[in-house]
Design an enzyme around this catalytic site. Structure first.
Site, mmCIF file in Angstrom:
data_model
loop_
_atom_site.group_PDB
_atom_site.id
_atom_site.type_symbol
_atom_site.label_atom_id
_atom_site.label_comp_id
_atom_site.label_asym_id
_atom_site.label_seq_id
_atom_site.Cartn_x
_atom_site.Cartn_y
_atom_site.Cartn_z
ATOM 1 N N SER A 124 0.824 -1.206 0.000
ATOM 2 C CA SER A 124 0.000 0.000 0.000
ATOM 3 C C SER A 124 0.858 1.256 0.000
ATOM 4 O O SER A 124 1.949 1.273 0.567
ATOM 5 C CB SER A 124 -0.895 -0.013 1.245
ATOM 6 O OG SER A 124 -1.493 1.243 1.450
ATOM 7 N N TYR B 233 -1.516 -1.285 11.069
ATOM 8 C CA TYR B 233 -1.865 -1.823 9.734
ATOM 9 C C TYR B 233 -0.756 -1.456 8.738
ATOM 10 O O TYR B 233 -0.210 -2.324 8.056
ATOM 11 C CB TYR B 233 -3.211 -1.261 9.245
ATOM 12 C CG TYR B 233 -3.320 -1.337 7.745
ATOM 13 C CD1 TYR B 233 -3.100 -0.207 6.959
ATOM 14 C CD2 TYR B 233 -3.552 -2.554 7.118
ATOM 15 C CE1 TYR B 233 -3.142 -0.284 5.583
ATOM 16 C CE2 TYR B 233 -3.592 -2.645 5.733
ATOM 17 C CZ TYR B 233 -3.378 -1.499 4.970
ATOM 18 O OH TYR B 233 -3.396 -1.584 3.598
ATOM 19 N N LYS C 185 2.359 -3.819 6.528
ATOM 20 C CA LYS C 185 2.722 -3.783 5.107
ATOM 21 C C LYS C 185 4.237 -3.579 4.959
ATOM 22 O O LYS C 185 4.901 -4.216 4.152
ATOM 23 C CB LYS C 185 1.950 -2.680 4.381
ATOM 24 C CG LYS C 185 0.466 -2.938 4.253
ATOM 25 C CD LYS C 185 0.161 -4.226 3.489
ATOM 26 C CE LYS C 185 -1.320 -4.497 3.361
ATOM 27 N NZ LYS C 185 -1.603 -5.803 2.720
HETATM 28 C C1 WQD Z 1 -9.753 8.930 1.383
HETATM 29 C C2 WQD Z 1 -10.006 10.403 1.665
HETATM 30 C C3 WQD Z 1 -10.356 10.908 3.996
HETATM 31 C C4 WQD Z 1 -14.104 8.744 4.433
HETATM 32 C C5 WQD Z 1 -6.921 4.007 3.323
HETATM 33 C C6 WQD Z 1 -5.754 3.235 3.847
HETATM 34 C C7 WQD Z 1 -4.982 2.645 2.698
HETATM 35 C C8 WQD Z 1 -5.918 1.811 1.871
HETATM 36 C C9 WQD Z 1 -7.033 2.708 1.328
HETATM 37 C C10 WQD Z 1 -6.130 -0.482 2.533
HETATM 38 C C11 WQD Z 1 -9.279 10.889 2.924
HETATM 39 C C12 WQD Z 1 -11.602 11.203 3.178
HETATM 40 C C13 WQD Z 1 -12.936 9.270 3.908
HETATM 41 C C14 WQD Z 1 -15.169 9.605 4.841
HETATM 42 C C15 WQD Z 1 -13.846 11.495 4.156
HETATM 43 N N1 WQD Z 1 -6.487 0.783 2.647
HETATM 44 N N2 WQD Z 1 -12.822 10.633 3.773
HETATM 45 N N3 WQD Z 1 -14.986 10.967 4.677
HETATM 46 O O1 WQD Z 1 -7.331 6.907 4.103
HETATM 47 O O2 WQD Z 1 -6.550 7.430 1.720
HETATM 48 O O3 WQD Z 1 -6.445 5.083 2.557
HETATM 49 O O4 WQD Z 1 -7.726 3.226 2.480
HETATM 50 O O5 WQD Z 1 -5.273 -0.938 1.834
HETATM 51 O O6 WQD Z 1 -3.936 1.840 3.190
HETATM 52 O O7 WQD Z 1 -4.906 4.113 4.540
HETATM 53 O O8 WQD Z 1 -8.646 6.116 2.064
HETATM 54 O O9 WQD Z 1 -11.051 6.200 1.493
HETATM 55 O O10 WQD Z 1 -10.371 6.180 3.952
HETATM 56 O O11 WQD Z 1 -9.993 8.214 2.605
HETATM 57 O O12 WQD Z 1 -13.706 12.735 4.024
HETATM 58 O O13 WQD Z 1 -16.247 9.180 5.325
HETATM 59 O O14 WQD Z 1 -11.398 10.591 1.931
HETATM 60 O O15 WQD Z 1 -10.143 11.940 4.946
HETATM 61 O O16 WQD Z 1 -8.856 12.211 2.687
HETATM 62 P P1 WQD Z 1 -7.212 6.502 2.677
HETATM 63 P P2 WQD Z 1 -10.091 6.615 2.565
#
Ligand code: WQD
Length: 339
Positions: A125, A150, A154
Site C-alpha cells: 500500500s 496496519y 505492510k
Molecule cells: C480517502 C479520503 C479521507 C471517508 C486508506 C488506507 C490505505 C488503503 C485505502 C487499505 C481521505 C476522506 C474518507 C469519509 C472522508 N487501505 N474521507 N470521509 O485513508 O486514503 O487510505 O484506504 O489498503 O492503506 O490508509 O482512504 O477512502 O479512507 O480516505 O472525508 O467518510 O477521503 O479523509 O482524505 P485513505 P479513505
C-alpha cells in the site's frame, strides 16, 4: 499454471481472479470469509463462466496452510491479498493485525520456499510512504515510520519478502496500491464493506442510496486547492489487470531483480470534494455532505508516479474516476436490490 489467490473473495482479490481467469490461468482461492461472502464465487463465475476452486482456510492456522500446499502441490504462484486492513481497528488491536497479516505471510512463504521456484505477488500500500515530500510519489520515495499497525504490517511484510527472496528461489513483486475504487461493470462483484464504511467511495454510495444520513468530509483546511485531501483513486479493474501483468512478468522471468516494487495508481490526484462532485455528475445523484474536523492520521496528499509501472510492467490505468464512481453506484444499487 495453477495460481493461488489468498483473500480471493475480497474486493481486489475477486476482481483479480476474474482477470486471471480471463487470461486462462487456473485459479484456486483461499479466503477465511472474515471480510467476504462465499457467494462472491458465483459473481466471479457469472462474469467468466468458470467457478474458481474455493477453500475456506484461516491462514493463521499453520497446519491448514501446510495441508493446503500438500494437496495443491502444483501451485506455482501466489497472489497474496488476505489481510486485515482497517487502519483504526489496527490501532485498537495491533496483535490481531500482526498475527493475521504477518504470521500468515510467514506460513505462506515457508511453503513456497520448499519449491524449486515460486512466484509471489504481495498486496502492499502507498501507506508505506506516509506523507511523501514530493508529488507524484515514485517507488524511490522513502518508506516512512508507519502511522498505524496496519501500515506497519505492510512495511514489515515487504521486509520479510526481501529477506526470504534473497535466501530462496522465490521471486516477488510488491504492488503498492493507491486508492482502489469502483466495481466490475457487470455489477456481479464489487466492494462489500462490513459495518460502517471507513473508506470514502463506499460511504458516498451508501449515503446516496439512503443507508447513511450524510457524508462527513474530514477537513477542508488542508494545504490543497480546495482544502480537502488529495488521493489517487484507481479503478479496481485496472488494478486487477496490473496483477496479471505482474504475474506474467514473473512467469516469463522478465523481472530484473528478485524483488521488484511498483506503485499502482492513475498518476492523477483528486480531492475529496472533486470525488463528491464527480459522483454527482456521473450518477445524477445529489450528495448530502458536511465538512467536519480532520481525521487523525490522514495525509494531505498522495498520488502515484506511474512511470515505472508503465515502462517496466507495461501497465497503465485506462478507466476514469467517473467510470469508477458510476460502477460503484451501479453495484450499490444492485446489492441493495434497487436497480
Ligand atoms: C480517502 C479520503 C479521507 C471517508 C486508506 C488506507 C490505505 C488503503 C485505502 C487499505 C481521505 C476522506 C474518507 C469519509 C472522508 N487501505 N474521507 N470521509 O485513508 O486514503 O487510505 O484506504 O489498503 O492503506 O490508509 O482512504 O477512502 O479512507 O480516505 O472525508 O467518510 O477521503 O479523509 O482524505 P485513505 P479513505
Amino acid at each position: 499454471m495453477k495460481i493461488l489467490v489468498t483473500g480471493g473473495l475480497g474486493f481486489i482479490g475477486s476482481h483479480t481472479v476474474v482477470e486471471l481467469q480471463n487470461e486462462g490461468f487456473d485459479v484456486v482461492v483461499i479466503d477465511d470469509l472474515s471480510n467476504a461472502e462465499e457467494r462472491v464465487v458465483d459473481g466471479i463465475a457469472a462474469i467468466t463462466g468458470k467457478k474458481p476452486h474455493f477453500e475456506k482456510i484461516d491462514l493463521r492456522e499453520k497446519a491448514a496452510v501446510q495441508q493446503f500446499f500438500q494437496k495443491h502441490d502444483d501451485v506455482s504462484g501466489v497472489i497474496h491479498f488476505a489481510a486485515s486492513k482497517a487502519v483504526g481497528e489496527s490501532v485498537e488491536n495491533p496483535l490481531l493485525y500482526y498475527e493475521n497479516n504477518v504470521a500468515s505471510l510467514v506460513y505462506l512463504l515457508q511453503e513456497l520456499q520448499k519449491k524449486p521456484e515460486a512466484n509471489f505477488i504481495f498486496s502492499s500500500s502507498c501507506t508505506v510512504y506516509g506523507q511523501a515530500e514530493k508529488m507524484p510519489i515514485s517507488e524511490n520515495a522513502p518508506v516512512q515510520p508507519a502511522m498505524s499497525p496496519y501500515g506497519n504490517t505492510k512495511q514489515v511484510g515487504e521486509e520479510i519478502i526481501h529477506d526470504v527472496a534473497k535466501a530462496s528461489a522465490i521471486n516477488a513483486i510488491l504492488l503498492r496500491y493507491f486508492n482502489p475504487v469502483g466495481a466490475h461493470e457487470s455489477a456481479n462483484i464489487g466492494e462489500l464493506p462490513l459495518g460502517v464504511p471507513q473508506n470514502l467511495v463506499p460511504f458516498i454510495t451508501q449515503t446516496a442510496i439512503g443507508l447513511r444520513e450524510q457524508l462527513s468530509v474530514f477537513g477542508d483546511d488542508y494545504n490543497t486547492p480546495d482544502g480537502t485531501c488529495v488521493r489517487d483513486y484507481i479503478h479496481v479493474v485496472d488494478l486487477a489487470k496490473a496483477h496479471v501483468m505482474a504475474l506474467k512478468r514473473l512467469v516469463d522471468k522478465a523481472n530484473a531483480e528478485k524483488v521488484e516494487v511498483f506503485n499502482l495508481g492513475t498518476g492523477k490526484g483528486s480531492s475529496v470534494l472533486e470525488v463528491v462532485h464527480a459522483f454527482e455528475k456521473a450518477t445524477g445523484q445529489k450528495l448530502n455532505y458536511k465538512i467536519v474536523p480532520k481525521r487523525p492520521g490522514d495525509v494531505t496528499e498522495a498520488y502515484a508516479d506511474t512511470t515505472k509501472a508503465n515502462n517496466v510492467l507495461g501497465w497503465k490505468s485506462e478507466l476514469t474516476l467517473e467510470d469508477a464512481l458510476a460502477s460503484a453506484w451501479k453495484w450499490e444499487q444492485k446489492v441493495r436490490g434497487k436497480e
